[in-house]
Design a protein around this motif. Structure first.
Motif, PDB file in Angstrom:
ATOM      1  N   TRP A   1      33.894  47.410  45.807  1.00  9.18           N
ATOM      2  CA  TRP A   1      33.059  48.517  44.545  1.00  9.18           C
ATOM      3  C   TRP A   1      32.462  47.192  43.852  1.00  9.18           C
ATOM      4  N   THR A   2      31.110  47.879  43.473  1.00  7.54           N
ATOM      5  CA  THR A   2      30.194  46.998  42.535  1.00  7.54           C
ATOM      6  C   THR A   2      29.903  48.010  41.430  1.00  7.54           C
ATOM      7  N   GLY A   3      30.242  47.834  40.073  1.00 10.69           N
ATOM      8  CA  GLY A   3      30.007  48.656  39.057  1.00 10.69           C
ATOM      9  C   GLY A   3      31.124  49.240  38.335  1.00 10.69           C
ATOM     10  N   ASP A   4      30.895  50.368  37.583  1.00 11.90           N
ATOM     11  CA  ASP A   4      31.976  51.146  36.870  1.00 11.90           C
ATOM     12  C   ASP A   4      32.859  51.859  37.602  1.00 11.90           C
TER      13      ASP A   4
ATOM     14  N   VAL B   1      27.280  53.915  47.910  1.00 13.89           N
ATOM     15  CA  VAL B   1      28.781  54.182  47.966  1.00 13.89           C
ATOM     16  C   VAL B   1      29.125  54.484  49.196  1.00 13.89           C
ATOM     17  N   GLY B   2      30.043  53.774  49.937  1.00 12.56           N
ATOM     18  CA  GLY B   2      30.376  54.096  51.337  1.00 12.56           C
ATOM     19  C   GLY B   2      30.445  53.030  52.379  1.00 12.56           C
ATOM     20  N   THR B   3      30.507  53.152  53.430  1.00 14.11           N
ATOM     21  CA  THR B   3      30.503  52.302  54.523  1.00 14.11           C
ATOM     22  C   THR B   3      29.214  51.585  54.758  1.00 14.11           C
ATOM     23  N   VAL B   4      29.588  50.608  55.346  1.00 20.82           N
ATOM     24  CA  VAL B   4      28.420  49.751  55.883  1.00 20.82           C
ATOM     25  C   VAL B   4      28.623  49.431  57.354  1.00 20.82           C
TER      26      VAL B   4
ATOM     27  N   PRO C   1      35.464  54.868  38.569  1.00 20.46           N
ATOM     28  CA  PRO C   1      34.918  55.334  39.678  1.00 20.46           C
ATOM     29  C   PRO C   1      33.677  56.191  39.598  1.00 20.46           C
ATOM     30  N   HIS C   2      32.975  55.799  38.168  1.00 21.32           N
ATOM     31  CA  HIS C   2      31.695  56.560  37.946  1.00 21.32           C
ATOM     32  C   HIS C   2      30.156  56.179  38.443  1.00 21.32           C
ATOM     33  N   ARG C   3      30.146  54.926  38.498  1.00 19.38           N
ATOM     34  CA  ARG C   3      28.947  54.263  38.840  1.00 19.38           C
ATOM     35  C   ARG C   3      28.846  53.206  39.789  1.00 19.38           C
ATOM     36  N   SER C   4      27.945  53.197  40.602  1.00 18.12           N
ATOM     37  CA  SER C   4      27.811  52.264  41.610  1.00 18.12           C
ATOM     38  C   SER C   4      26.568  51.213  41.392  1.00 18.12           C
ATOM     39  N   ASP C   5      26.799  49.954  41.292  1.00 21.62           N
ATOM     40  CA  ASP C   5      25.631  49.201  40.713  1.00 21.62           C
ATOM     41  C   ASP C   5      24.768  48.560  42.174  1.00 21.62           C
ATOM     42  N   ARG C   6      25.301  49.035  43.256  1.00 18.00           N
ATOM     43  CA  ARG C   6      24.563  48.704  44.508  1.00 18.00           C
ATOM     44  C   ARG C   6      22.872  49.237  44.456  1.00 18.00           C
ATOM     45  N   PRO C   7      22.221  48.597  45.431  1.00 13.23           N
ATOM     46  CA  PRO C   7      20.675  49.151  45.312  1.00 13.23           C
ATOM     47  C   PRO C   7      20.891  50.803  45.712  1.00 13.23           C
ATOM     48  N   GLY C   8      20.088  51.589  44.755  1.00  9.90           N
ATOM     49  CA  GLY C   8      20.180  52.850  45.183  1.00  9.90           C
ATOM     50  C   GLY C   8      21.560  53.600  44.806  1.00  9.90           C
ATOM     51  N   GLY C   9      22.494  52.807  44.276  1.00  9.82           N
ATOM     52  CA  GLY C   9      23.632  53.608  43.585  1.00  9.82           C
ATOM     53  C   GLY C   9      24.555  53.583  44.967  1.00  9.82           C
TER      54      GLY C   9
ATOM     55  N   HIS D   1      38.230  47.268  43.688  1.00 10.04           N
ATOM     56  CA  HIS D   1      37.589  46.411  42.725  1.00 10.04           C
ATOM     57  C   HIS D   1      38.491  45.915  41.888  1.00 10.04           C
ATOM     58  N   ALA D   2      38.365  44.727  41.488  1.00 11.94           N
ATOM     59  CA  ALA D   2      39.277  43.882  40.598  1.00 11.94           C
ATOM     60  C   ALA D   2      39.731  44.627  39.361  1.00 11.94           C
ATOM     61  N   SER D   3      38.915  45.463  38.776  1.00 11.04           N
ATOM     62  CA  SER D   3      39.496  46.332  37.601  1.00 11.04           C
ATOM     63  C   SER D   3      40.475  47.334  37.833  1.00 11.04           C
ATOM     64  N   TYR D   4      40.594  47.707  39.134  1.00 20.32           N
ATOM     65  CA  TYR D   4      41.349  48.895  39.322  1.00 20.32           C
ATOM     66  C   TYR D   4      42.247  48.512  40.756  1.00 20.32           C
ATOM     67  N   CYS D   5      41.937  47.942  41.564  1.00 26.86           N
ATOM     68  CA  CYS D   5      42.856  47.714  42.985  1.00 26.86           C
ATOM     69  C   CYS D   5      42.128  46.503  43.536  1.00 26.86           C
ATOM     70  N   ASN D   6      43.042  45.533  43.624  1.00 24.95           N
ATOM     71  CA  ASN D   6      42.482  44.391  44.080  1.00 24.95           C
ATOM     72  C   ASN D   6      43.339  43.964  45.571  1.00 24.95           C
ATOM     73  N   ARG D   7      43.450  45.062  46.400  1.00 26.08           N
ATOM     74  CA  ARG D   7      43.835  45.124  47.595  1.00 26.08           C
ATOM     75  C   ARG D   7      42.932  44.784  48.766  1.00 26.08           C
ATOM     76  N   TYR D   8      41.743  44.045  48.224  1.00 22.93           N
ATOM     77  CA  TYR D   8      40.738  43.421  49.561  1.00 22.93           C
ATOM     78  C   TYR D   8      41.243  42.087  49.592  1.00 22.93           C
ATOM     79  N   ARG D   9      42.312  41.462  49.016  1.00 29.63           N
ATOM     80  CA  ARG D   9      42.664  40.217  49.601  1.00 29.63           C
ATOM     81  C   ARG D   9      43.446  40.029  50.888  1.00 29.63           C
ATOM     82  N   VAL D  10      43.632  39.098  51.608  1.00 24.35           N
ATOM     83  CA  VAL D  10      44.056  39.085  52.967  1.00 24.35           C
ATOM     84  C   VAL D  10      45.285  39.614  52.955  1.00 24.35           C
ATOM     85  N   ALA D  11      46.332  39.217  51.793  1.00 18.25           N
ATOM     86  CA  ALA D  11      47.723  39.184  51.998  1.00 18.25           C
ATOM     87  C   ALA D  11      48.172  40.748  51.564  1.00 18.25           C
ATOM     88  N   ALA D  12      47.061  41.480  50.707  1.00 17.46           N
ATOM     89  CA  ALA D  12      47.245  42.727  50.393  1.00 17.46           C
ATOM     90  C   ALA D  12      47.702  43.927  51.180  1.00 17.46           C
TER      91      ALA D  12
END
Length: 311
Positions: free
Chosen positions: A209-212, A224-227, A214-222, A271-282
């Motif tokens: 996640w990049t942004g605020d 959200v979702g898979t790539v 769960p309200h706003r994504s700061d990615r291009p075009g807003g 996102h670090a502000s909410y859930c930092n479970r994107y670390r390898v050990a998480a």
């Protein structure tokens, strides 16, 4: 915290949690599975777990300790929509989301046509909506489809659905230890598959996640979702997206009674502000019949141990 990251089937409440349908026999396979190339890894001893003390205590990531894993092979990517479609075409498999009649969709992703099909919000995490008709082929609910996403990871997949796919493909789910060994890409104790900095030199390395939230994504075009499953550079072992994009089921039980299964890797909502479970050990967990719009899997295979060195 875990339920908020990965809402389980029971979170939907009575309206979104009908009685479990009766188990179905696996349909007769009509076509053989396609080739499923895997990355072969030699195994060995490595440091598993959180070396920085950054994990959630209830997740039992630490302490970091040396563990040994036998040789195995694992998918370079999560299973894609295209591969899962081939499985469904060959077997007629109906996912748990289809059989229960609903799954969980992130609120910013809900298709406009799906608004009448919202069953309710998860109390602990109101950004998660129980949506009737949400499934792997309609990931944002009725009215959505997979156009342009053949190479994205399949989502709304339960642990049981993942096992069914693996059985068809002649594979299995990775153990949690195998998953972490492969995800680290040979880096000892690093936070991420590429090192300790999330964005080295300002370069984004994963889909989180990049942004605020769960309200706003700061990615291009807003966005959200898979790539796509190969959207970011692979780690040292050739695996893509072992941080972010989608949570991935592992074979292991989370609790002694086996009611829940381990999931790894985090997702596009971390996102670090909410859930930092994107670390390898998480690590986190969910019930085997649960499915979400950010949950998928990759496959593995056991390799024979190395034989004796020729004289």
């Amino acid at each position: 915290m875990s339920a908020c990251c990965t809402p389980g089937r029971a979170c939907a409440g009575p309206a979104g949690h009908p009685a479990a349908p009766a188990p179905l026999p696996m349909p007769r396979v009509r076509t053989a599975p396609p080739a499923h190339p895997l990355v072969e890894l030699p195994g060995g001893t490595f440091r598993r777990g959180d070396a920085f003390g950054e994990g959630y205590p209830d997740d039992h990531e630490g302490p970091a300790r040396e563990v040994t894993v036998a040789p195995f092979a694992i998918d370079a990517t999560a299973v894609t929509n295209a591969r899962y479609a081939a499985f469904v075409e060959a077997t007629g498999h109906r996912t748990d989301a289809e059989r229960f009649g609903s799954s969980f969709v992130f609120h910013l992703l809900l298709h406009p046509a799906a608004e009448p099909h919202v069953l309710g919000r998860v109390p602990q995490a109101p950004w998660w909506l129980g949506v009737a008709g949400a499934a792997w082929h309609s990931p944002e609910g009725p009215g959505s489809d997979l156009e342009g996403r053949a190479d994205h990871p399949v989502v709304h997949i339960s642990h049981d659905d993942a096992l069914a796919y693996c059985a068809w493909a002649g594979l299995r789910l990775p153990t949690e230890t195998e998953w972490e060994y492969a995800a680290r890409g040979g880096l000892d104790g690093a936070r991420y598959p590429w090192g300790d900095e999330l964005t080295p030199g300002g370069e984004e390395r994963c889909n989180t996640w990049t942004g605020d939230f769960p309200h706003r994504s700061d990615r291009p075009g807003g966005h959200v979702g898979t790539v796509p499953v190969t959207a970011y550079a692979p780690n040292g072992y050739g695996l893509h997206n072992t941080s972010g994009n989608v949570w991935e089921w592992c074979a292991d039980a989370w609790d002694p009674d086996g009611r829940e299964r381990v999931i790894r890797g985090g997702s596009y909502l971390c996102h670090a502000s909410y859930c930092n479970r994107y670390r390898v050990a998480a690590r986190s967990h969910n019930t085997p019949d649960s499915s979400t719009g950010h949950g998928g899997f990759r496959c593995a295979r056991t390799l024979p141990p190395e034989g004796p060195t020729p004289a």
